[in-house]
Write a protein that holds these residues in place. Sequence first.
Motif, PDB file in Angstrom:
ATOM      1  N   ASP A 274       0.626  -1.503  -0.003  1.00  0.00           N
ATOM      2  CA  ASP A 274      -0.021  -0.797   0.236  1.00  0.00           C
ATOM      3  C   ASP A 274       0.896   1.256  -0.112  1.00  0.00           C
ATOM      4  OD1 ASP A 274      -2.309  -1.526  -0.458  1.00  0.00           O
ATOM      5  OD2 ASP A 274      -2.835  -1.335   2.073  1.00  0.00           O
ATOM      6  N   HIS A 275       2.623   1.413   0.786  1.00  0.00           N
ATOM      7  CA  HIS A 275       2.323   1.856   0.533  1.00  0.00           C
ATOM      8  C   HIS A 275       4.489   1.862   0.346  1.00  0.00           C
ATOM      9  CE1 HIS A 275      -0.461   2.451   3.608  1.00  0.00           C
ATOM     10  NE2 HIS A 275      -0.272   4.192   3.338  1.00  0.00           N
ATOM     11  N   TYR A 276       5.042   2.870  -0.162  1.00  0.00           N
ATOM     12  CA  TYR A 276       6.550   3.299  -1.168  1.00  0.00           C
ATOM     13  C   TYR A 276       6.717   3.643  -0.294  1.00  0.00           C
ATOM     14  CZ  TYR A 276      10.094   4.108  -3.880  1.00  0.00           C
ATOM     15  OH  TYR A 276      11.042   4.066  -4.583  1.00  0.00           O
TER      16      TYR A 276
ATOM     17  N   PRO B  41       0.920  17.493   5.591  1.00  0.00           N
ATOM     18  CA  PRO B  41      -0.319  17.249   5.228  1.00  0.00           C
ATOM     19  C   PRO B  41       0.258  16.041   3.253  1.00  0.00           C
ATOM     20  CG  PRO B  41      -0.621  19.354   4.803  1.00  0.00           C
ATOM     21  CD  PRO B  41       0.838  18.984   5.318  1.00  0.00           C
ATOM     22  N   GLY B  42      -0.652  14.879   3.104  1.00  0.00           N
ATOM     23  CA  GLY B  42      -0.639  14.018   2.076  1.00  0.00           C
ATOM     24  C   GLY B  42       0.733  12.972   2.430  1.00  0.00           C
ATOM     25  N   VAL B  43       1.238  13.161   3.157  1.00  0.00           N
ATOM     26  CA  VAL B  43       2.706  12.194   3.165  1.00  0.00           C
ATOM     27  C   VAL B  43       2.032  10.856   3.959  1.00  0.00           C
ATOM     28  CG1 VAL B  43       4.262  13.582   3.818  1.00  0.00           C
ATOM     29  CG2 VAL B  43       3.324  12.592   5.334  1.00  0.00           C
ATOM     30  N   GLY B  44       0.819  10.677   3.764  1.00  0.00           N
ATOM     31  CA  GLY B  44       0.365   9.277   3.640  1.00  0.00           C
ATOM     32  C   GLY B  44      -0.425   8.467   5.561  1.00  0.00           C
ATOM     33  N   LYS B  45       0.020   9.279   6.002  1.00  0.00           N
ATOM     34  CA  LYS B  45      -0.559   9.183   7.808  1.00  0.00           C
ATOM     35  C   LYS B  45      -1.868   8.910   8.191  1.00  0.00           C
ATOM     36  CE  LYS B  45       0.055  13.576   8.869  1.00  0.00           C
ATOM     37  NZ  LYS B  45       0.205  14.497   7.920  1.00  0.00           N
ATOM     38  N   THR B  46      -2.749   8.876   7.652  1.00  0.00           N
ATOM     39  CA  THR B  46      -4.078   8.525   6.762  1.00  0.00           C
ATOM     40  C   THR B  46      -4.138   7.556   7.060  1.00  0.00           C
ATOM     41  OG1 THR B  46      -4.619  10.540   7.548  1.00  0.00           O
ATOM     42  CG2 THR B  46      -6.558   8.535   6.622  1.00  0.00           C
ATOM     43  N   SER B  47      -3.443   7.073   5.651  1.00  0.00           N
ATOM     44  CA  SER B  47      -3.322   6.043   4.789  1.00  0.00           C
ATOM     45  C   SER B  47      -2.976   5.263   5.987  1.00  0.00           C
ATOM     46  CB  SER B  47      -2.989   6.085   3.687  1.00  0.00           C
ATOM     47  OG  SER B  47      -2.025   5.179   2.939  1.00  0.00           O
TER      48      SER B  47
ATOM     49  N   TYR C 181       8.469  13.902   1.172  1.00  0.00           N
ATOM     50  CA  TYR C 181       9.456  12.583  -0.190  1.00  0.00           C
ATOM     51  C   TYR C 181      10.298  13.287  -1.026  1.00  0.00           C
ATOM     52  CZ  TYR C 181       5.459   9.306   1.529  1.00  0.00           C
ATOM     53  OH  TYR C 181       5.203   9.042   2.432  1.00  0.00           O
TER      54      TYR C 181
ATOM     55  N   ILE D 128       5.749   7.123  -5.613  1.00  0.00           N
ATOM     56  CA  ILE D 128       4.353   6.482  -5.442  1.00  0.00           C
ATOM     57  C   ILE D 128       3.279   6.902  -5.971  1.00  0.00           C
ATOM     58  CG2 ILE D 128       2.929   7.666  -3.987  1.00  0.00           C
ATOM     59  CD1 ILE D 128       5.055   8.787  -2.415  1.00  0.00           C
TER      60      ILE D 128
ATOM     61  N   HIS E 273       0.623   3.881  -7.278  1.00  0.00           N
ATOM     62  CA  HIS E 273      -0.095   4.265  -6.241  1.00  0.00           C
ATOM     63  C   HIS E 273      -1.558   4.755  -7.292  1.00  0.00           C
ATOM     64  CE1 HIS E 273       1.491   0.963  -3.482  1.00  0.00           C
ATOM     65  NE2 HIS E 273       2.543   2.258  -2.558  1.00  0.00           N
TER      66      HIS E 273
ATOM     67  N   LYS F 133      -5.102   4.552  -9.262  1.00  0.00           N
ATOM     68  CA  LYS F 133      -6.056   4.836  -8.722  1.00  0.00           C
ATOM     69  C   LYS F 133      -6.630   5.458  -8.954  1.00  0.00           C
ATOM     70  CE  LYS F 133      -5.844   7.213  -5.037  1.00  0.00           C
ATOM     71  NZ  LYS F 133      -5.590   8.116  -3.685  1.00  0.00           N
TER      72      LYS F 133
ATOM     73  N   VAL G  53       2.184  14.426  -1.349  1.00  0.00           N
ATOM     74  CA  VAL G  53       1.777  14.375  -2.489  1.00  0.00           C
ATOM     75  C   VAL G  53       0.046  14.038  -2.659  1.00  0.00           C
ATOM     76  CG1 VAL G  53       3.570  12.146  -2.583  1.00  0.00           C
ATOM     77  CG2 VAL G  53       0.792  11.483  -2.139  1.00  0.00           C
ATOM     78  N   ARG G  54      -0.351  15.332  -1.648  1.00  0.00           N
ATOM     79  CA  ARG G  54      -1.812  14.837  -1.749  1.00  0.00           C
ATOM     80  C   ARG G  54      -1.883  15.818  -3.364  1.00  0.00           C
ATOM     81  NH1 ARG G  54      -4.667  16.661   2.606  1.00  0.00           N
ATOM     82  NH2 ARG G  54      -4.335  14.070   2.557  1.00  0.00           N
TER      83      ARG G  54
HETATM   84  N1  LIG Z   1       4.325   6.460   0.412  1.00  0.00           N
HETATM   85  C1  LIG Z   1       2.808   6.363   0.012  1.00  0.00           C
HETATM   86  N2  LIG Z   1       2.458   5.335  -1.034  1.00  0.00           N
HETATM   87  C2  LIG Z   1       1.701   5.536  -1.516  1.00  0.00           C
HETATM   88  N3  LIG Z   1       0.598   6.391  -1.254  1.00  0.00           N
HETATM   89  C3  LIG Z   1       0.762   7.355  -0.381  1.00  0.00           C
HETATM   90  C4  LIG Z   1       1.820   7.825  -0.001  1.00  0.00           C
HETATM   91  N4  LIG Z   1       2.200   8.200   0.634  1.00  0.00           N
HETATM   92  C5  LIG Z   1       0.907   9.282   0.760  1.00  0.00           C
HETATM   93  N5  LIG Z   1       0.189   7.830  -0.353  1.00  0.00           N
HETATM   94  C6  LIG Z   1      -1.804   8.737  -0.462  1.00  0.00           C
HETATM   95  O1  LIG Z   1      -1.271   9.796  -0.658  1.00  0.00           O
HETATM   96  C7  LIG Z   1      -3.047  10.112   0.045  1.00  0.00           C
HETATM   97  C8  LIG Z   1      -2.989  11.751   0.992  1.00  0.00           C
HETATM   98  O2  LIG Z   1      -2.330  10.778   1.462  1.00  0.00           O
HETATM   99  P1  LIG Z   1      -3.102  10.769   3.268  1.00  0.00           P
HETATM  100  O3  LIG Z   1      -4.381  11.466   2.824  1.00  0.00           O
HETATM  101  O4  LIG Z   1      -3.139   9.371   3.912  1.00  0.00           O
HETATM  102  O5  LIG Z   1      -2.604  11.643   4.238  1.00  0.00           O
HETATM  103  P2  LIG Z   1      -2.301  12.514   5.454  1.00  0.00           P
HETATM  104  O6  LIG Z   1      -0.252  12.718   5.580  1.00  0.00           O
HETATM  105  O7  LIG Z   1      -2.991  11.535   6.177  1.00  0.00           O
HETATM  106  O8  LIG Z   1      -2.679  14.212   5.182  1.00  0.00           O
HETATM  107  P3  LIG Z   1      -3.083  14.664   6.159  1.00  0.00           P
HETATM  108  O9  LIG Z   1      -2.467  15.237   7.708  1.00  0.00           O
HETATM  109  O10 LIG Z   1      -3.657  15.801   5.347  1.00  0.00           O
HETATM  110  O11 LIG Z   1      -4.821  14.211   6.858  1.00  0.00           O
HETATM  111  C9  LIG Z   1      -3.478   8.972  -0.061  1.00  0.00           C
HETATM  112  O12 LIG Z   1      -3.944   9.093  -1.346  1.00  0.00           O
HETATM  113  C10 LIG Z   1      -2.447   8.132  -0.105  1.00  0.00           C
HETATM  114  O13 LIG Z   1      -2.565   6.669   0.123  1.00  0.00           O
END
Ligand SMILES: Nc1ncnc2c1ncn2[C@@H]1O[C@H](COP(=O)(O)OP(=O)(O)OP(=O)(O)O)[C@@H](O)[C@H]1O
Length: 852
Positions: free
Chosen positions: A342-344, A377-383, A513, A521, A525, A529, A561-562
């Motif tokens: 799921d995550h690179y 933001p957007g570094v994949g924390k939620t994911s 990143y 990524i 991914h 998607k 990567v948002r």
């Molecule tokens: N390392 C990764 N590999 C694959 N997909 C990634 C990676 N990092 C981010 N993404 C994708 O980027 C998008 C944004 O990630 P996510 O919403 O998890 O960010 P976040 O860090 O939770 O941001 P926020 O702080 O704004 O909530 C998602 O679709 C996620 O799958």
Amino acid sequence: MSSVSPIQIPSRLPLLLTHEGVLLPGSTMRTSVDSARNLQLVRSRLLKGTSLQSTILGVIPNTPDPASDAQDLPPLHRIGTAALAVQVVGSNWPKPHYTLLITGLCRFQIVQVLKEKPYPIAEVEQLDRLEEFPNTCKMREELGELSEQFYKYAVQLVEMLDMSVPAVAKLRRLLDSLPREALPDILTSIIRTSNKEKLQILDAVSLEERFKMTIPLLVRQIEGLKLLQKTRKPKQDDDKRVIAIRPIRRITHISGTLEDEDEDEDNDDIVMLEKKIRTSSMPEQAHKVCVKEIKRLKKMPQSMPEYALTRNYLELMVELPWNKSTTDRLDIRAARILLDNDHYAMEKLKKRVLEYLAVRQLKNNLKGPILCFVGPPGVGKTSVGRSVAKTLGREFHRIALGGVCDQSDIRGHRRTYVGSMPGRIINGLKTVGVNNPVFLLDEVDKLGKSLQGDPAAALLEVLDPEQNHNFTDHYLNVAFDLSQVLFIATANTTATIPAALLDRMEIIQVPGYTQEEKIEIAHRHLIPKQLEQHGLTPQQIQIPQVTTLDIITRYTREAGVRSLDRKLGAICRAVAVKVAEGQHKEAKLDRSDVTEREGCREHILEDEKPESISDTTDLALPPEMPILIDFHALKDILGPPMYEMEVSQRLSQPGVAIGLAWTPLGGEIMFVEASRMDGEGQLTLTGQLGDVMKESAHLAISWLRSNAKKYQLTNAFGSFDLLDNTDIHLHFPAGAVTKDGPSAGVTIVTCLASLFSGRLVRSDVAMTGEITLRGLVLPVGGIKDKVLAAHRAGLKQVIIPRRNEKDLEGIPGNVRQDLSFVTASCLDEVLNAAFDGGFTVKTRPGLLNSKL
Ligand SMILES: Nc1ncnc2c1ncn2[C@@H]1O[C@H](COP(=O)(O)OP(=O)(O)OP(=O)(O)O)[C@@H](O)[C@H]1O
């Protein structure tokens, strides 16, 4: 209870559109509100103000129900009732709605609708007024007869009605003292009449008409009751009550005007609810409360506002997953594969998450620290949080905490409050339907505080494994065991997380990143998607890596990567339209380009399958030919690039240097600009600077003034006293963004050294470091994010404090290769590295230029 109103209603009223029931002046009605317009009205007019009584609503009956949510306002009944809301009860079950208890004041008619959205507001004319009462003798006489006749029937009917109904008891008490002209409305609402009949009474603006229309209704009711009394003989005193209530319903049934179904359905629901309580596996304490409440509910008349409140409460109680959980399937090897799939990149984060899961597997309990992922933001924390739930086979629920500043958001409102609801934790449990989900507490750093209490304090109880098996939401008022819930938190920065919360969490930093990681990524991914989301296949669109790099460098400027994901989404949308139109052509979307290539296309087609070509359009290509997204296509779809490499342009004058800043959104490059002018030695600082940054500027000037001779720095008058007859202005662009911290010290010195020496700072160098008055360079934080920002901006050299050298270890290999690093322990070294050919006049040239 007065229908002829001595009150003066405003000339503009917000309109509440109802489709069930008709509110008449002087009566009270319960109505459920769930259309978007009405919900807006309640939220902004009734729940925001200090007192419900201060808002008069215009209640418009007979509005078509489904259309009330449609874009256009449905046709409105012309006459309505001005009303006050006495009580508002909110519930989320089965969908968000409010139950209002409203009291009618007087009739009004709509003159014109002034505004339709978000809820209608109309200019109105009040219809019932005291002075309207007839003043010619003849009319008074006629009405006198009518009103006497009416009054006679009213007394007779009220005598026959059931006294245990509060409204009847009150009416009997007040019958003599109420103004006669108010009675038609009040009695019409008390006796069982159909909505159609009530609507006719509402529309009867003249009092005479109202008396005339109500008398037959009273007579019908009286006859019905007489009939029933003949056919049914009460056995005991107790039965009287039951019979007395029922005749009205029976008789009206005979006359075909009333529907009993609603109430029967309600009774069925209560039986169902009772059964659910009996069979539910809720703990004993909760069970006891429910049994008590359902007993109360059964005794309550449905018209009581508390009825809806209690029923909502009980429905929530039986729905909560007191004992329902999913079975954990924890296989560390599978978890590793899933996280990798799921995550690179994000190696550190993935490693720590796996350790956490492994310990849980071995110890088989949850009493560990709460993980908190901190990063831009957007570094994949939620994911990653979502993947953790997936690996454990648990339900996932995200609770957004940004802007939450009321503790009842977490812990619910007490049921005595108007519009009370459970908090987000209990709501979340209801949504997922199990008691062991993964709850992602998103943005804990953005929790607010207000007079309504500190939500962080409520969260402490939720997160503390010693206390949370007994978590009591104010709305539920019984304990719910949260100990099986796995909490994960996310934040952009630790600086604003309340200290007590921070103490309970293990912080895992998730940095931004590099460009290369973003490309990977995107291709592994994000693009697959997006293709799936837009119903496209890889055969229909081709996005080469150079294009992705263009999007990253010229259309986005972010640590995560948002935005990249959004831009890819925009591209896929544009391609989906083309594919849907059947206009496959190479992504150059302009016609001339297509015509240019026509010859070549014909050639391909002759060799391949000519039958697959559309004869009708000269733009048609074989369907399997993917649409290529090159830079031109990118410009067509996304517009001109938003970021061009402006760095060298901006450094084309003395007095500009590039610093590196850390923000919760990741690292950023920051220009520092200086200019000098004739003056009296003033220093002006602009760009929303904090105190620490201002002090850095003063330190920088003092150091330069004391070293002016050494570096041969002079002002416009040739004086080594740089501030002699000279003012300096330092500006930090992006003036609307507040900036603070000591790390700009070296950049300010370099910028001023450039200004006073007239030499240009190297356009490929960025720097960070705190300074002292003696010219030492002290370490700073956020090195990794800052270095990544310099790399993103295409710079070649980064100057950092020597004591930060160890932080370079965390920098990815390719970034280290692209950049050279200068580690400096004093300002001499910084200046030597920042200017071509060095800066020092009397000391050795810089020595630490080390390529890592
Ligand atoms: N390392 C990764 N590999 C694959 N997909 C990634 C990676 N990092 C981010 N993404 C994708 O980027 C998008 C944004 O990630 P996510 O919403 O998890 O960010 P976040 O860090 O939770 O941001 P926020 O702080 O704004 O909530 C998602 O679709 C996620 O799958």
